[in-house]
Design a protein around this motif. Structure first.
Motif, PDB file in Angstrom:
ATOM      1  N   ASN A 107       0.802  -1.226   0.000  1.00 53.70           N
ATOM      2  CA  ASN A 107       0.000   0.000   0.000  1.00 53.70           C
ATOM      3  C   ASN A 107       0.831   1.270   0.000  1.00 53.70           C
ATOM      4  OD1 ASN A 107      -2.332  -1.504   0.017  1.00 53.70           O
ATOM      5  ND2 ASN A 107      -2.586  -1.401   2.226  1.00 53.70           N
ATOM      6  N   GLU A 108       2.057   1.205   0.464  1.00 59.98           N
ATOM      7  CA  GLU A 108       2.897   2.404   0.557  1.00 59.98           C
ATOM      8  C   GLU A 108       3.410   2.881  -0.807  1.00 59.98           C
ATOM      9  OE1 GLU A 108       2.516   0.483   4.351  1.00 59.98           O
ATOM     10  OE2 GLU A 108       3.190  -0.337   2.449  1.00 59.98           O
ATOM     11  N   SER A 139       3.358   4.378  -4.345  1.00 64.73           N
ATOM     12  CA  SER A 139       2.436   5.276  -5.051  1.00 64.73           C
ATOM     13  C   SER A 139       2.726   5.389  -6.540  1.00 64.73           C
ATOM     14  CB  SER A 139       2.466   6.668  -4.421  1.00 64.73           C
ATOM     15  OG  SER A 139       3.760   7.228  -4.550  1.00 64.73           O
ATOM     16  N   HIS A 172      -2.682  -1.913  -5.383  1.00 69.75           N
ATOM     17  CA  HIS A 172      -3.736  -1.267  -4.602  1.00 69.75           C
ATOM     18  C   HIS A 172      -4.173   0.020  -5.307  1.00 69.75           C
ATOM     19  CE1 HIS A 172      -1.022   1.883  -3.169  1.00 69.75           C
ATOM     20  NE2 HIS A 172      -0.111   0.928  -3.263  1.00 69.75           N
ATOM     21  N   ASN A 173      -5.248   0.608  -4.845  1.00 70.09           N
ATOM     22  CA  ASN A 173      -5.821   1.784  -5.502  1.00 70.09           C
ATOM     23  C   ASN A 173      -5.085   3.084  -5.216  1.00 70.09           C
ATOM     24  OD1 ASN A 173      -7.854   0.548  -7.004  1.00 70.09           O
ATOM     25  ND2 ASN A 173      -9.137   0.364  -5.184  1.00 70.09           N
ATOM     26  N   GLY A 174      -4.079   3.076  -4.355  1.00 70.62           N
ATOM     27  CA  GLY A 174      -3.326   4.288  -4.055  1.00 70.62           C
ATOM     28  C   GLY A 174      -2.237   4.606  -5.076  1.00 70.62           C
TER      29      GLY A 174
END
Length: 125
Positions: free
Chosen positions: A37-38, A40, A59-61
């Protein structure tokens, strides 16, 4: 890890926020990447010619994916574009085997030339 021909798997540490240019380029034995998740952004040619890569879980981030990010990935067939990515660069899929692309919304802003010929385009359910 660029060009590491013997790398089969790698656990990505949660402190990593960006995959730079060609981070895994030519790592021909990697079959799966799980992006924490980290992270970007995924830099240009990040997975270029990762010929055994079959699965990338994102992930969506993630908000940026660079040119040629998955070019030459001949074992990779399905890609789900994260919600945060608003533009797919040119040559994103060149030489890949991706045949199903899942986009965030029906009105996703992308140009036809970004998608492989004969690819099925679906929206997230």
């Amino acid at each position: 890890f660029r060009g590491c021909k013997s790398l089969i798997s790698f656990k990505i540490p949660p402190c990593l926020q960006h995959f730079g240019f060609g981070s895994f380029q030519g790592c021909e034995l990697i079959t799966e990447i799980i992006i924490p998740n980290e992270v970007s952004s995924i830099g240009e040619s990040c997975f270029y010619n990762c010929k055994s890569l079959k699965s990338v879980k994102m992930h969506n981030g993630i908000s940026y994916m660079g040119d040629d990010a998955f070019s030459g990935c001949t074992s990779f067939h399905v890609l789900e574009i994260p919600n945060g990515v608003y533009r797919l660069p040119q040559n994103f899929f060149d030489g890949s085997s991706i045949n199903t692309i899942i986009i965030p919304t029906p009105n996703y802003n992308c140009r036809d030339y970004n998608f492989p010929r004969n690819a099925t385009i679906r929206t997230k359910v």
